[in-house]
Design a protein around this motif. Sequence first.
Motif, PDB file in Angstrom:
ATOM      1  N   LEU A  27     -52.109   0.058  41.792  1.00 25.98           N
ATOM      2  CA  LEU A  27     -51.379   1.273  41.508  1.00 25.98           C
ATOM      3  C   LEU A  27     -50.608   1.710  42.750  1.00 25.98           C
ATOM      4  N   ALA A  28     -49.373   2.165  42.498  1.00 30.25           N
ATOM      5  CA  ALA A  28     -48.510   2.575  43.604  1.00 30.25           C
ATOM      6  C   ALA A  28     -49.006   3.884  44.208  1.00 30.25           C
ATOM      7  N   SER A  29     -48.870   4.016  45.521  1.00 32.40           N
ATOM      8  CA  SER A  29     -49.161   5.274  46.196  1.00 32.40           C
ATOM      9  C   SER A  29     -47.921   6.137  46.142  1.00 32.40           C
ATOM     10  N   ALA A  30     -48.063   7.346  45.568  1.00 32.66           N
ATOM     11  CA  ALA A  30     -46.895   8.210  45.398  1.00 32.66           C
ATOM     12  C   ALA A  30     -47.248   9.647  45.737  1.00 32.66           C
ATOM     13  N   ARG A  38     -50.312  10.636  36.263  1.00 31.75           N
ATOM     14  CA  ARG A  38     -49.026  10.078  36.664  1.00 31.75           C
ATOM     15  C   ARG A  38     -48.365  11.029  37.645  1.00 31.75           C
ATOM     16  N   GLY A  48     -42.779   8.634  35.925  1.00 29.57           N
ATOM     17  CA  GLY A  48     -43.666   8.524  37.064  1.00 29.57           C
ATOM     18  C   GLY A  48     -44.403   7.205  37.182  1.00 29.57           C
ATOM     19  N   GLU A  49     -45.358   7.198  38.130  1.00 38.44           N
ATOM     20  CA  GLU A  49     -46.202   6.052  38.415  1.00 38.44           C
ATOM     21  C   GLU A  49     -47.659   6.452  38.247  1.00 38.44           C
ATOM     22  N   PRO A  50     -48.534   5.523  37.870  1.00 40.15           N
ATOM     23  CA  PRO A  50     -49.951   5.859  37.729  1.00 40.15           C
ATOM     24  C   PRO A  50     -50.626   6.054  39.077  1.00 40.15           C
ATOM     25  N   VAL A  51     -51.532   7.023  39.132  1.00 37.08           N
ATOM     26  CA  VAL A  51     -52.402   7.223  40.294  1.00 37.08           C
ATOM     27  C   VAL A  51     -53.824   7.388  39.777  1.00 37.08           C
ATOM     28  N   GLY A  76     -44.484  11.622  39.806  1.00 35.65           N
ATOM     29  CA  GLY A  76     -43.096  11.186  39.954  1.00 35.65           C
ATOM     30  C   GLY A  76     -42.143  12.115  39.259  1.00 35.65           C
TER      31      GLY A  76
END
Length: 274
Positions: free
Chosen positions: A12-15, A41, A48-51, A43
């Motif tokens: 999972l991306a760090s955002a 999510r 967005g991206e999952p966290v 973003g």
Amino acid sequence: MNKWIFSSLLGLASAAQAHEFWIAPDRFSPPTDAPVTLSLRVGEGFLGEPVGFGQPMAVSLRWHNLRGNTDLTPQLPATEQASVQLSFDQPGTQLIALDTQPISTELAADEFTAYLREDGLERVIAQRQVSGQSALPGRERYRRHIKTMLHVGGKSDSMVGVRTGQTLEIVPLMNPQRLQPGDALPVEVLFEGAPLPRALVKFWSRRGQQFDMVTTRTDAAGKSTTALPWHGAWMVSVVHMVPNVDGKGHDWDSHWANLTFELPAASSAERKSQ
């Protein structure tokens, strides 16, 4: 609720510095005793991206329904996971509310001003001007206060308008399950339990590749009313910022709140029967 399952966090991306942060259920109206997967999510554009879910990022995770409220925080894993899976053994409205640990950040003066303007915080821009801080970086500590609303077994109830007690909270004043596309949804915004006037309220919607946002301001009583043009998943969000007073190196404390819910595609007759 009779089931709690975790799935592992993989790739999972760090955002952490991205903007909105919300609870994304895989469905808003599950049958009784059927699993619902909740993910987080972060973003822009309601995509967005999952966290991850987990104890390191959570101050509190609570489940509210007509039978009371349950603290789920101790059941979170010690390390962050991709999602949690719940099931509910009784029909009706279920609210899942998450409050996060504070995160500190610093933005260059022009970036901080742009962020303040984007989220309707012109009051803070003016305060920075008066105090001679306009050219200084913005040192901020922010917290998230987010909720999602589920309607189990095709039923909704008076939990729709219940206050969960989050520091910054958005409370719908009408049941979205009873609305048709084009109808207006009134909401109330509360900060520390009191109505928050002049707050910028954003309603987010995504249908495939099409993203839309509708904005309004709360009135003197902390309320706003916004027409929702179509059915599907929606998010309503608000940001509030106050001067930091604890002397720990932050100039501002900000609070970010949102609520995710669904405007169903059911017929008018079906909605009236709920």
